[in-house]
Design an enzyme around this catalytic site. Sequence first.
Site, PDB file in Angstrom:
ATOM      1  N   ASP A 126      32.103  26.831  58.004  1.00  0.00           N
ATOM      2  CA  ASP A 126      31.648  27.107  56.655  1.00  0.00           C
ATOM      3  C   ASP A 126      30.801  28.701  56.721  1.00  0.00           C
ATOM      4  OD1 ASP A 126      30.253  26.888  54.784  1.00  0.00           O
ATOM      5  OD2 ASP A 126      28.524  24.852  55.120  1.00  0.00           O
ATOM      6  N   HIS A 156      32.409  24.275  50.422  1.00  0.00           N
ATOM      7  CA  HIS A 156      32.730  23.077  50.606  1.00  0.00           C
ATOM      8  C   HIS A 156      33.973  22.458  50.082  1.00  0.00           C
ATOM      9  CE1 HIS A 156      28.371  22.029  51.752  1.00  0.00           C
ATOM     10  NE2 HIS A 156      29.112  23.315  52.119  1.00  0.00           N
ATOM     11  N   LYS A 161      31.386  17.805  51.846  1.00  0.00           N
ATOM     12  CA  LYS A 161      31.860  18.273  52.636  1.00  0.00           C
ATOM     13  C   LYS A 161      32.996  18.681  53.496  1.00  0.00           C
ATOM     14  CE  LYS A 161      30.755  22.336  55.665  1.00  0.00           C
ATOM     15  NZ  LYS A 161      29.290  22.817  56.598  1.00  0.00           N
ATOM     16  N   GLU A 217      29.728  21.750  45.583  1.00  0.00           N
ATOM     17  CA  GLU A 217      29.167  23.464  46.721  1.00  0.00           C
ATOM     18  C   GLU A 217      30.397  24.200  47.050  1.00  0.00           C
ATOM     19  OE1 GLU A 217      26.860  23.738  50.113  1.00  0.00           O
ATOM     20  OE2 GLU A 217      27.834  25.183  51.021  1.00  0.00           O
ATOM     21  N   GLU A 258      26.634  15.683  48.362  1.00  0.00           N
ATOM     22  CA  GLU A 258      26.894  16.829  48.223  1.00  0.00           C
ATOM     23  C   GLU A 258      28.020  16.671  49.399  1.00  0.00           C
ATOM     24  OE1 GLU A 258      24.593  20.282  49.331  1.00  0.00           O
ATOM     25  OE2 GLU A 258      26.313  21.514  50.152  1.00  0.00           O
ATOM     26  N   HIS A 291      14.254  20.903  52.197  1.00  0.00           N
ATOM     27  CA  HIS A 291      14.268  19.816  53.428  1.00  0.00           C
ATOM     28  C   HIS A 291      13.165  19.223  53.678  1.00  0.00           C
ATOM     29  CE1 HIS A 291      18.398  21.718  54.328  1.00  0.00           C
ATOM     30  NE2 HIS A 291      18.787  20.138  53.801  1.00  0.00           N
ATOM     31  N   ASP A 303      12.245  21.562  56.672  1.00  0.00           N
ATOM     32  CA  ASP A 303      11.968  23.143  56.404  1.00  0.00           C
ATOM     33  C   ASP A 303      10.269  23.670  56.484  1.00  0.00           C
ATOM     34  OD1 ASP A 303      14.347  23.644  56.346  1.00  0.00           O
ATOM     35  OD2 ASP A 303      14.925  23.262  54.345  1.00  0.00           O
ATOM     36  N   MET A 317      14.045  20.520  43.383  1.00  0.00           N
ATOM     37  CA  MET A 317      15.261  19.932  44.554  1.00  0.00           C
ATOM     38  C   MET A 317      14.501  19.743  45.673  1.00  0.00           C
ATOM     39  SD  MET A 317      17.362  20.331  47.001  1.00  0.00           S
ATOM     40  CE  MET A 317      18.876  21.636  46.844  1.00  0.00           C
ATOM     41  N   ASP A 372      22.969  28.621  47.782  1.00  0.00           N
ATOM     42  CA  ASP A 372      23.493  27.653  48.773  1.00  0.00           C
ATOM     43  C   ASP A 372      23.863  28.872  50.322  1.00  0.00           C
ATOM     44  OD1 ASP A 372      22.974  26.649  51.431  1.00  0.00           O
ATOM     45  OD2 ASP A 372      24.068  24.325  50.840  1.00  0.00           O
ATOM     46  N   ASP A 389      25.558  24.209  44.257  1.00  0.00           N
ATOM     47  CA  ASP A 389      24.844  24.505  45.465  1.00  0.00           C
ATOM     48  C   ASP A 389      26.452  26.144  44.999  1.00  0.00           C
ATOM     49  OD1 ASP A 389      23.230  23.277  46.154  1.00  0.00           O
ATOM     50  OD2 ASP A 389      24.365  22.955  48.534  1.00  0.00           O
ATOM     51  N   ASP A 400      28.757  30.027  53.601  1.00  0.00           N
ATOM     52  CA  ASP A 400      27.796  29.634  52.873  1.00  0.00           C
ATOM     53  C   ASP A 400      27.727  31.586  52.871  1.00  0.00           C
ATOM     54  OD1 ASP A 400      27.437  27.776  52.701  1.00  0.00           O
ATOM     55  OD2 ASP A 400      25.883  27.683  54.784  1.00  0.00           O
TER      56      ASP A 400
HETATM   57  C1  GLT Z   1      23.163  22.933  55.044  1.00  0.00           C
HETATM   58  C2  GLT Z   1      24.226  22.598  54.526  1.00  0.00           C
HETATM   59  C3  GLT Z   1      23.914  22.477  53.064  1.00  0.00           C
HETATM   60  C4  GLT Z   1      23.892  21.703  52.197  1.00  0.00           C
HETATM   61  C5  GLT Z   1      21.946  21.936  52.833  1.00  0.00           C
HETATM   62  C6  GLT Z   1      21.206  20.500  51.912  1.00  0.00           C
HETATM   63  S1  GLT Z   1      22.082  22.192  54.027  1.00  0.00           S
HETATM   64  O1  GLT Z   1      22.768  23.938  55.399  1.00  0.00           O
HETATM   65  O2  GLT Z   1      24.855  23.356  54.662  1.00  0.00           O
HETATM   66  O3  GLT Z   1      26.123  22.949  52.287  1.00  0.00           O
HETATM   67  O4  GLT Z   1      23.559  21.267  50.982  1.00  0.00           O
HETATM   68  O5  GLT Z   1      20.799  19.721  53.092  1.00  0.00           O
HETATM   69 MN    MN Z   2      25.227  22.743  49.498  1.00  0.00          MN
HETATM   70 MN    MN Z   3      28.071  25.498  53.119  1.00  0.00          MN
END
Ligand code: GLT
Ligand code: MN
Ligand code: MN
Length: 389
Positions: A257, A222, A185, A219, A183, A56, A59, A90, A289, A247, A259
């Site tokens: 979430d 998500h 969510k 993702e 993306e 980002h 970041d 990306m 991700d 992702d 991750d």
């Molecule tokens: C954030 C989010 C991710 C996104 C990223 C891109 S940032 O961590 O949870 O799923 O892909 O903005």
């Molecule tokens: Mn993501």
């Molecule tokens: Mn996520």
Amino acid sequence: MTNTYQPHSDNRFTFGLWTVGNTGRDPFGAPVRKALSPVEIVRLLAEVGAYGVNFHDDDLVPIDATPAARKKIIADFRKALSDTGLVVPMATTNLFGDPAFRDGAFTSNDPHVRAYALQKTMNAIDLGVSLGAGIYVFWGGREGTETDAGKNLLDAQKWMREAMNFLCGYVRDQKYALKFALEAKPNEPRGDIFLPTTGAMLAFIETLDHPEMVGVNPEVAHEHMAGLNFTHAVAQAWDAGKLFHIDLNDQSFGRYDQDLRFGSHNLKSAFFLVKFLEDVGYTGSRHFDAHAYRTADEDDVKAFAAGCMRTYLILKEKAAQFWEDAEIQGLLAEIVADDGAMDRFKGKYSPAKSKALKAEAFDRGALGRRGLPYERLDQLVVELLMGVR
Ligand code: GLT
Ligand code: MN
Ligand code: MN
């Protein structure tokens, strides 16, 4: 670890600065790991064998950095990339962290915030492209509501569309070779996020001025948060020619979430996903991700990153085994068997075909009596995954 599962640049394994750089801060607790600089993260990723690094805007360059600081950070980052050979496939904009975006960015009720979000994104696009990015991700974490009392939902759709159209116009004007990947969510950090699934994003894209420039970045976590089958969403995106990025991580249903490390929670769905991507010949980034458990130290963060890639490669090998396994292939052949008798009804509509089909006599009872050996097939897949085949 054996060398067979060593990542290679062909695998297109990438990580975000925010993934291995995650400090373990959560809503209930302070950071547990020291913040790594972008240069340190690039070195860490090179050490574990990643192909690329994504970021980002904030970041890489803190939102309040002075022009001089910005210049130095970018120069140092560039040098780390050329020293290690890592690339930047990306980039994306942080449109969720700053308090200015508390009611959304492109869909904020405040026109000043909406305009600022566009400006921030154009600057971030310039930065991403200057470092080599060919894909630009949009994750609208704050685009949504907690209560629908205060936002006109049709205005929100319109503002989102206008923002995407404006930014496509900007990219075309600059002659950047850049594609957008949206993306989805379902929730978190907003109570409900707009366009909550990959399917919703795919429908939205078709309403844009330049749909050919815009695809999706699904993702795992998500879709799983919403209880959906991720591989089905990916297949729909692929079928539409819209799988521009992906992702990879993991997630257990009904949780926040998480991750998690790729494949760490639901190995079987991870297998079907890898098998799908390998079967169709997806050539884009395989972006992890995800972040390490809060219990991890720096060595364990490396184990986390290496684990994401290693699991992918092992599942890729299992997918090849699936196609070589005579018993599995025998059952599949039985399941999709076709005696050719229905060929005359297949394909495009014609009046003659419809007439012939209406006149055909079907033995409904026989159709219903036919069983399918999905239990046997699935057990073979499970045994393949458990390593006993
Ligand atoms: C954030 C989010 C991710 C996104 C990223 C891109 S940032 O961590 O949870 O799923 O892909 O903005
Ligand atoms: Mn993501
Ligand atoms: Mn996520």
